[in-house]
Design an enzyme around this catalytic site. Structure first.
Site, PDB file in Angstrom:
ATOM      1  CD  GLU A  74      -5.101  11.104  13.041  1.00 36.75           C
ATOM      2  OE1 GLU A  74      -5.868  12.206  13.005  1.00 36.75           O
ATOM      3  OE2 GLU A  74      -4.709  10.679  13.859  1.00 36.75           O
ATOM      4  CD  GLU A  80      -5.297  16.439  14.173  1.00 40.18           C
ATOM      5  OE1 GLU A  80      -4.136  16.529  13.994  1.00 40.18           O
ATOM      6  OE2 GLU A  80      -6.260  16.275  13.338  1.00 40.18           O
TER       7      GLU A  80
END
Length: 268
Positions: A142, A122
């Site tokens: 995640e 990210e």
């Protein structure tokens, strides 16, 4: 505003000025640079320094040790997630993932190696150019930990690499290699392991040698197009051109062109 954390005395981020480039190093190699709350605070402070100092033109994010980052230190971060989420950015800082608060006005180049997981990807997606060591392995893990990517992957990953390519890795949590990252456009260059920082610095210094106001204007207009659409970016093109045309840097650039010399831009 976040409350001061006593562990800020522990160095998690090391910064170094190299000319107009601010090197920002993730520095927790004994934990594979897993991000605890102190690292998040210090990283946001470093981004704030980059943005606010007119002498700094480009950021270069890299990491100490064999790995870029193992992602979040969930043991430290988990208990800090409240009903409103998690807040680690103080008044002078900037969210490095650019999902809240004010936006960074200057470009960021990244050098990655080893494993680069979750928030590392990210951070790449929120930057502008990424150089990866050929041995780097990536994972947007995640969903295998019971949470979702909350640092911008759900927004930027599909835009950067296409819907199917993004969902392939976001929804499975599978690992992928540097060749796949290059194929889908997540990274811009692959270099032999150990040379990624040098190559990233070359690119950062190349950007820093350009007219900083023009670099920031080009970056801002491209981001405006992504966030607000083509029409908003188109409407700003001519006003931005007028502002830049009256700058000292525009004069310096034209003189350098006419005399076939190297421009030395001042940022004014």
């Amino acid at each position: 505003m976040t409350e001061p954390d006593s562990r800020l005395a522990e160095t998690r981020i090391v910064t170094e000025r190299r000319g107009h480039v601010l090197l920002i190093e993730l520095h927790r190699p004994d934990k594979r640079n897993a991000a605890d709350f102190s690292m998040l605070q210090q990283l946001s402070a470093a981004y704030g320094e980059l943005d606010s100092d007119p002498d700094l033109r480009v950021g270069l994010v890299h990491a100490a040790g064999d790995h870029f980052t193992a992602g979040l230190d969930l043991a430290d971060i988990g208990p800090r997630i409240t009903e409103s989420g998690i807040d680690y950015v103080d008044a002078d800082g900037i969210n490095p993932w650019q999902v809240s608060g004010r936006s960074l006005s200057k470009p960021v180049v990244m050098a990655v190696q080893g494993i680069c997981l979750t928030l590392g990807i990210e951070l790449m997606l929120a930057s502008d150019i990424v150089v990866a060591a050929d041995s780097t392995r990536f994972g947007q893990l995640e969903v295998s930990r019971g949470i979702l990517p909350f640092g911008g992957a759900t927004l930027r990953f599909p835009r950067a690499v296409g819907w199917g390519n993004a969902m392939r890795w976001i929804l499975t949590g599978d690992m992928f290699d540097a060749a796949e990252a290059l194929r889908i456009g997540l990274v811009q260059e692959i270099v032999p392991e150990g040379s990624q920082l040098d190559r990233a610095l070359e690119l950062a210094e190349r950007i820093a040698a350009q007219a900083p106001l023009a670099v920031q204007a080009a970056l801002a207009n491209a981001r405006l197009a992504v966030r607000s659409g083509d029409a908003a970016a188109e409407a700003e093109l001519q006003p931005a051109l007028v502002r830049l045309a009256s700058s000292d840097d525009a004069r310096i650039g034209l003189e350098a062109f006419a005399t076939r010399t190297t421009a030395r831009f001042t940022g004014h």
